[in-house]
Design an enzyme around this catalytic site. Structure first.
Site, PDB file in Angstrom:
ATOM      1  N   ASP A  18      -5.196  -3.035  10.953  1.00 32.10           N
ATOM      2  CA  ASP A  18      -5.368  -3.811  12.058  1.00 32.10           C
ATOM      3  C   ASP A  18      -6.145  -5.117  11.748  1.00 32.10           C
ATOM      4  OD1 ASP A  18      -4.896  -4.730  14.593  1.00 32.10           O
ATOM      5  OD2 ASP A  18      -6.411  -3.279  15.557  1.00 32.10           O
ATOM      6  N   HIS A  35      -0.313 -11.349   8.021  1.00 25.81           N
ATOM      7  CA  HIS A  35       0.372 -10.281   7.879  1.00 25.81           C
ATOM      8  C   HIS A  35       0.876 -10.178   6.521  1.00 25.81           C
ATOM      9  CE1 HIS A  35       0.504  -9.281  11.948  1.00 25.81           C
ATOM     10  NE2 HIS A  35       1.495 -10.319  12.492  1.00 25.81           N
ATOM     11  N   LEU A 129       2.078   9.869  -5.485  1.00 20.98           N
ATOM     12  CA  LEU A 129       1.361   9.593  -4.044  1.00 20.98           C
ATOM     13  C   LEU A 129       2.658   9.577  -3.194  1.00 20.98           C
ATOM     14  CD1 LEU A 129      -0.361   8.586  -1.959  1.00 20.98           C
ATOM     15  CD2 LEU A 129       0.081   6.408  -2.843  1.00 20.98           C
TER      16      LEU A 129
END
Ligand code: IPE
Ligand code: IPE
Ligand code: MG
Length: 239
Positions: A18, A35, A129
């Protein structure tokens, strides 16, 4: 359940990324620049997880509620997602990262869905991962979808409703293949879940940092993991 000290490294880290908009606003830039910078922070974080040998990383990239944002921002975010996936897939492949996604993926624009599935397929054989992107994701929607899936099994006579237990229900969620997160990180200082992994976060350790997502570095990740390693997880029992 037995109590135990958190092991030093969490198996699964989930992040509410956020603060992109505020990062841009402070600099007098359009929100989309935040963004874009946020997408770069993802790379940094994936590398940090690799260094720590974290097994699963779930990133809240776009919520079911984020569709309510102004159309140009949503459009730009979808375009950024598609571009990000296209550009970063070779790098994910090289770093042995397996990409996965959760959420109502069919809500995404067709070009995004196409690229997402292509990236997932391309990285399917990797065993480092597991990077899980939460896209058009809502915790309550996921639970509703899980209930519907469970009801179908009951109606088909495969299971008896009296036998429904939490563990069984977990197998009907989007996250059925992954363990619950051990550590939740939220950036930008907000103290809320914003409809993220409501079921799965029951006993997750929470870490909130005031840093805005675009400025989150691997050192911030290491700091969160360090704090996690000091926590005593009790699961409702006595330590
Ligand atoms: C998080 O940053 C990214 C998405 C929700 C897509 P925000 O866009 O929510 O940034 P703030 O909270 O407005 O600063
Ligand atoms: C949560 O952030 C969703 C993502 C990070 C993708 P929001 O910015 O949408 O959450 P609220 O509106 O502050 O609760
Ligand atoms: Mg926000």
């Amino acid at each position: 359940m037995k109590t135990k000290a958190a092991s030093s490294v969490p198996r699964h880290v989930a992040i509410i990324m956020d603060g992109n908009g505020r990062w841009a606003q402070i600099r007098g830039l359009p929100r989309i620049k935040g963004h874009e910078q946020g997408a770069e922070a993802v790379r940094e974080c994936v590398e940090g997880c690799g260094e720590l040998k974290i097994e699963f990383l779930t990133l809240y990239a776009f919520s079911a509620e984020n569709w309510q944002r102004p159309k140009p921002e949503v459009f730009a975010l979808m375009h950024l997602l598609e571009r990000f996936l296209k550009q970063k897939t070779p790098e994910l492949l090289k770093k042995n990262v397996r990409l996965q996604a959760i959420g109502r993926l069919t809500d995404l624009p067709p070009a995004c869905q196409y690229q997402l599935h292509k990236s997932i397929e391309t990285t399917a054989g990797n065993n480092g991962l597991t990077l899980i992107l939460a896209l058009s994701y809502g915790g309550r929607l996921e639970i509703i979808d899980g209930i519907k899936s469970l009801l179908r099994e009951v109606e088909a006579g495969h299971i008896d409703s009296a036998m429904i237990e939490p563990e069984m229900f977990s197998k009907h969620l989007y996250t059925r293949y992954y363990p619950d997160p051990d550590l939740l990180i939220r950036t930008s200082g907000e103290m809320r879940l914003s409809n993220f992994l409501l079921w799965q976060l029951s006993y997750t350790e929470i870490y909130v940092t005031p840093k805005l997502w675009p400025e989150f570095t691997r050192h911030d990740l290491f700091a969160a993991v360090e704090e996690f390693s000091q926590r005593q997880r009790r699961y409702g029992a006595v330590a």
